[in-house]
Design an enzyme around this catalytic site. Sequence first.
Site, mmCIF file in Angstrom:
data_model
loop_
_atom_site.group_PDB
_atom_site.id
_atom_site.type_symbol
_atom_site.label_atom_id
_atom_site.label_comp_id
_atom_site.label_asym_id
_atom_site.label_seq_id
_atom_site.Cartn_x
_atom_site.Cartn_y
_atom_site.Cartn_z
ATOM 1 N N THR A 1 0.852 -1.202 0.000
ATOM 2 C CA THR A 1 0.000 0.000 0.000
ATOM 3 C C THR A 1 0.883 1.246 0.000
ATOM 4 O OG1 THR A 1 -1.437 -1.325 1.440
ATOM 5 C CG2 THR A 1 -2.107 0.938 1.026
ATOM 6 N N ALA B 1 -1.037 -1.013 7.208
ATOM 7 C CA ALA B 1 -1.143 -1.784 8.461
ATOM 8 C C ALA B 1 -1.580 -3.203 8.115
ATOM 9 C CB ALA B 1 -2.153 -1.139 9.401
ATOM 10 N N ASP B 2 -1.281 -4.113 9.028
ATOM 11 C CA ASP B 2 -1.738 -5.496 8.855
ATOM 12 C C ASP B 2 -3.094 -5.700 9.518
ATOM 13 O OD1 ASP B 2 0.619 -6.531 7.463
ATOM 14 O OD2 ASP B 2 1.636 -5.956 9.311
ATOM 15 N N LYS C 1 1.565 -3.942 12.842
ATOM 16 C CA LYS C 1 2.360 -3.670 11.654
ATOM 17 C C LYS C 1 3.598 -4.574 11.686
ATOM 18 C CE LYS C 1 3.147 0.466 10.442
ATOM 19 N NZ LYS C 1 3.027 -0.089 9.064
ATOM 20 N N GLY C 2 4.279 -4.638 10.552
ATOM 21 C CA GLY C 2 5.513 -5.420 10.518
ATOM 22 C C GLY C 2 5.464 -6.626 9.614
ATOM 23 N N GLY C 3 4.319 -6.787 8.909
ATOM 24 C CA GLY C 3 4.250 -7.878 7.928
ATOM 25 C C GLY C 3 5.380 -7.753 6.919
ATOM 26 N N GLY C 4 5.808 -6.524 6.658
ATOM 27 C CA GLY C 4 6.912 -6.283 5.725
ATOM 28 C C GLY C 4 8.253 -6.132 6.428
ATOM 29 N N GLU D 1 9.557 1.868 11.194
ATOM 30 C CA GLU D 1 8.227 2.488 11.070
ATOM 31 C C GLU D 1 7.841 3.146 12.396
ATOM 32 O OE1 GLU D 1 6.354 -0.551 7.717
ATOM 33 O OE2 GLU D 1 5.979 -0.941 9.812
ATOM 34 N N LYS E 1 -8.431 -5.055 6.618
ATOM 35 C CA LYS E 1 -7.514 -4.878 7.761
ATOM 36 C C LYS E 1 -8.238 -4.416 9.030
ATOM 37 C CE LYS E 1 -3.948 -5.568 4.946
ATOM 38 N NZ LYS E 1 -2.938 -4.615 4.607
HETATM 39 C C1 5RP Z 1 5.501 -3.309 6.828
HETATM 40 C C2 5RP Z 1 4.151 -2.970 7.331
HETATM 41 C C3 5RP Z 1 3.071 -2.778 6.321
HETATM 42 O O1 5RP Z 1 2.510 -1.530 6.495
HETATM 43 C C4 5RP Z 1 2.019 -3.836 6.513
HETATM 44 O O2 5RP Z 1 2.643 -5.110 6.476
HETATM 45 C C5 5RP Z 1 0.930 -3.746 5.445
HETATM 46 O O3 5RP Z 1 1.454 -4.133 4.217
HETATM 47 P P1 5RP Z 1 0.627 -4.072 2.878
HETATM 48 O O4 5RP Z 1 0.381 -2.639 2.581
HETATM 49 O O5 5RP Z 1 1.547 -4.747 1.874
HETATM 50 O O6 5RP Z 1 -0.654 -4.846 3.074
HETATM 51 O O7 5RP Z 1 3.906 -2.831 8.501
HETATM 52 O O8 5RP Z 1 6.401 -3.584 7.866
#
Ligand code: 5RP
Length: 226
Positions: A31, A83-84, A94-97, A103, A121
């Site tokens: 996103t 956000a996740d 958060k932190g999926g990435g 952040e 979400k």
């Molecule tokens: C990365 C994050 C992202 O904001 C979260 O994982 C959402 O990712 P996406 O926009 O791909 O759904 O916290 O560390």
Amino acid sequence: MTQDELKQAVAKAAIQYVIDGEIIGVGTGSTANFFIDELAKIKDRIKGTVASSEATAARLRGHGMTVYDLNEVSEIAVYIDGADEITPAGAMIKGGGAALTREKIVASVSRQFICIADGSKLVDVMGRFPLPVEVLPMARNAVMRQLTALGGQPRLRLKAGSDQAFITDNGGEILDVAGLHITDPAALETGINQIVGVIANGLFARRGADVCLLGTSEGVRTLTFA
Ligand code: 5RP
């Protein structure tokens, strides 16, 4: 609408929160990537950016935008990130990435946090998405035991297609903690921060979002938190 179209819609809507002449904090993830592409279209209106990951910095620079080191900047006008999970009170996972620590740092010096997310979400109680916790590698097993004692099921994040640990931009490892039913996100955020060896955890409750732009099939909903 596809999930990507919803993400693109909120990324476009977030441009209204960009303040001319200011430094903009930029998040990480798919996103946030859509947002970076939108920001590039108005890049001459802003002073520059601060990035929450190496990947975001590279994408910003690829569009010809200035990326400041956070140490060169005393305050950021607005931070825009995905956000996740997000609750109706503006607390997030958060932190999926894997960029949660940077952040959280960038968010902490930003006057406003605008969360951009597709409608999937929004949850009443967080925890279905495993909570990312960044740890120093030598403390991995010790922290895992403590997270298990808190009722979670931590699992070391691996590099895609490998049995090696994923390493963050900071040299940390990520534990993804499943099985948590997070009824008091601020208390759990503080509790996990007390575990020695934890660098940061993916709960953003003490400094949550100020506004969430939520992509739905009926359009972009704006949630504002007190
Ligand atoms: C990365 C994050 C992202 O904001 C979260 O994982 C959402 O990712 P996406 O926009 O791909 O759904 O916290 O560390």
